[in-house]
Design a protein around this motif. Structure first.
Motif, PDB file in Angstrom:
ATOM      1  N   ALA A 199     -15.744  40.848   2.961  1.00 13.07           N
ATOM      2  CA  ALA A 199     -15.009  39.716   2.379  1.00 13.07           C
ATOM      3  C   ALA A 199     -13.936  40.193   1.463  1.00 13.07           C
ATOM      4  N   ARG A 200     -15.169  40.440   0.747  1.00 11.37           N
ATOM      5  CA  ARG A 200     -14.523  41.400  -0.576  1.00 11.37           C
ATOM      6  C   ARG A 200     -14.355  42.200  -1.291  1.00 11.37           C
ATOM      7  N   HIS A 201     -13.795  42.786   0.376  1.00 12.54           N
ATOM      8  CA  HIS A 201     -13.497  44.446   0.407  1.00 12.54           C
ATOM      9  C   HIS A 201     -12.986  44.582   1.719  1.00 12.54           C
ATOM     10  N   ALA A 202     -12.027  43.540   1.969  1.00  7.21           N
ATOM     11  CA  ALA A 202     -11.177  43.401   3.117  1.00  7.21           C
ATOM     12  C   ALA A 202     -10.075  44.006   2.745  1.00  7.21           C
ATOM     13  N   GLY A 203      -9.539  44.403   0.980  1.00  8.87           N
ATOM     14  CA  GLY A 203      -8.506  44.631   1.059  1.00  8.87           C
ATOM     15  C   GLY A 203      -7.710  45.473   0.895  1.00  8.87           C
ATOM     16  N   ALA A 204      -8.891  46.083   1.479  1.00  9.59           N
ATOM     17  CA  ALA A 204      -9.002  48.289   1.423  1.00  9.59           C
ATOM     18  C   ALA A 204      -8.862  48.759   3.237  1.00  9.59           C
ATOM     19  N   LEU A 233      -3.305  54.674 -13.583  1.00  4.26           N
ATOM     20  CA  LEU A 233      -4.628  55.842 -12.751  1.00  4.26           C
ATOM     21  C   LEU A 233      -5.942  54.578 -13.135  1.00  4.26           C
ATOM     22  N   SER A 234      -5.888  53.760 -13.936  1.00  5.27           N
ATOM     23  CA  SER A 234      -6.771  53.718 -14.189  1.00  5.27           C
ATOM     24  C   SER A 234      -6.992  51.792 -13.322  1.00  5.27           C
ATOM     25  N   VAL A 235      -7.203  51.980 -12.405  1.00 12.35           N
ATOM     26  CA  VAL A 235      -7.440  50.684 -11.597  1.00 12.35           C
ATOM     27  C   VAL A 235      -9.141  49.913 -11.665  1.00 12.35           C
ATOM     28  N   ALA A 256      -3.630  49.443  -0.371  1.00  9.22           N
ATOM     29  CA  ALA A 256      -5.203  50.585  -1.367  1.00  9.22           C
ATOM     30  C   ALA A 256      -6.022  51.295  -0.347  1.00  9.22           C
ATOM     31  N   GLY A 257      -6.058  52.071  -0.839  1.00 10.63           N
ATOM     32  CA  GLY A 257      -7.489  53.012   0.016  1.00 10.63           C
ATOM     33  C   GLY A 257      -7.006  54.381   0.900  1.00 10.63           C
ATOM     34  N   LEU A 301      -1.806  61.244  -7.698  1.00 10.65           N
ATOM     35  CA  LEU A 301      -0.375  60.672  -7.070  1.00 10.65           C
ATOM     36  C   LEU A 301       0.251  59.606  -6.220  1.00 10.65           C
ATOM     37  N   LEU A 302      -0.781  59.688  -4.732  1.00  6.55           N
ATOM     38  CA  LEU A 302      -0.593  58.702  -4.177  1.00  6.55           C
ATOM     39  C   LEU A 302      -1.187  57.062  -5.259  1.00  6.55           C
ATOM     40  N   ARG A 303      -2.055  57.728  -5.532  1.00 10.54           N
ATOM     41  CA  ARG A 303      -3.289  56.448  -6.559  1.00 10.54           C
ATOM     42  C   ARG A 303      -2.102  55.874  -7.861  1.00 10.54           C
TER      43      ARG A 303
END
Length: 260
Positions: A182-187, A71-73, A82-83, A62-64
């Motif tokens: 750097a690629r994963h900084a958004g999470a 549901l498909s990110v 995000a996360g 539900l949170l996703r």
């Protein structure tokens, strides 16, 4: 005898991918072994633990949907939270251990894969939840409020430093100057938000809503599971002190003295 040439070629051609995969497999093996040694999976055979894990999966799905709108990110610009959708899954792994964490990750993945590589990100998440359950053995969030956030952040960092690094290397090739962070900084904002929410979960909440855990050494009311066995020698001494018999001859002599 198995052919080891492809495995050797992997470490020679791409050592970053090879060694990060090896580190991820080692962490997964240690985590699952620690959980199975405590029979952590047996908790899911009880009605309430199974129900709570199912509710955690449903809450994560539900949170996703609320955060991403789907549901498909797919990889791309990530929303601020995000996360955060993984928070209920981390909570279940903290409560019941590494093997139930893998079960929860598999159930969550059944609602749709994230990203272009099928089940790749789900594999990293599965390792993260296994590590969360392993770290929850000690320090336990059922004893210390700070243990939950600490274990969650540490497990996330370990999972993405091993399996996540392998995924990034496989997907993008050379890491380049940016690196996987750097690629994963958004999470990271969502991960830190999850840690803040976990800080609000008290040890008493784990005992009340997530009972019958096998990775914790005490039952929910705070008493130890293993009661001390009675010492036969101590019991025998107590009996000897409270119940004793004098010899018959000694009794007759005492009676004669008292009569005389």
């Amino acid at each position: 005898m198995p052919d080891l040439e492809p495995l050797v070629a992997l470490f020679v051609d791409d050592p970053i991918l090879g060694y990060s995969l090896l580190a991820a497999l080692f962490l997964a093996l240690v985590s699952v072994t620690a959980g199975l040694s405590r029979l952590d999976l047996a908790a899911l055979g009880e009605p309430q633990p199974a129900l709570m894990c199912a509710l955690c999966v449903a809450a994560a799905v539900l949170l996703r949907f609320l955060i991403y709108g789907d549901l498909s990110v797919t990889p791309g610009p990530q929303p601020l939270l995000a996360g955060l959708e993984h928070f209920p899954l981390v909570l279940a792994a903290l409560a019941y251990g590494p093997t139930p964490g893998l079960v929860v990750a598999a159930l969550y993945a059944s609602f749709g894969a994230q990203g272009a590589l099928p089940a790749a990100r789900e594999g990293v998440l599965a390792l993260e939840l296994a590590l969360v359950g392993w770290l929850a053995i000690y320090p336990s969030p059922r004893e210390h409020r700070w243990a939950g956030p600490l274990n969650a952040v540490l497990a996330y960092a370990l999972a993405w430093a091993t399996a996540g690094l392998a995924l990034s290397q496989w997907q993008f090739g050379a890491l380049g100057p940016e690196g996987p962070l750097a690629r994963h900084a958004g999470a990271w904002p969502g991960v830190l938000a999850s840690a803040v929410v976990l800080l609000a979960v008290s040890p008493g909440a784990y005992r009340r809503f997530f009972p019958q855990s096998r990775i914790f050494d005490a039952v929910d009311d705070g008493r130890t599971v293993i009661e001390p066995l009675p010492d036969e020698r101590t019991e025998r001494r107590r009996t000897d002190l409270t119940h004793f018999d004098l010899p018959a001859e000694g009794l007759r002599r005492r009676r004669r003295r008292s009569d005389g």
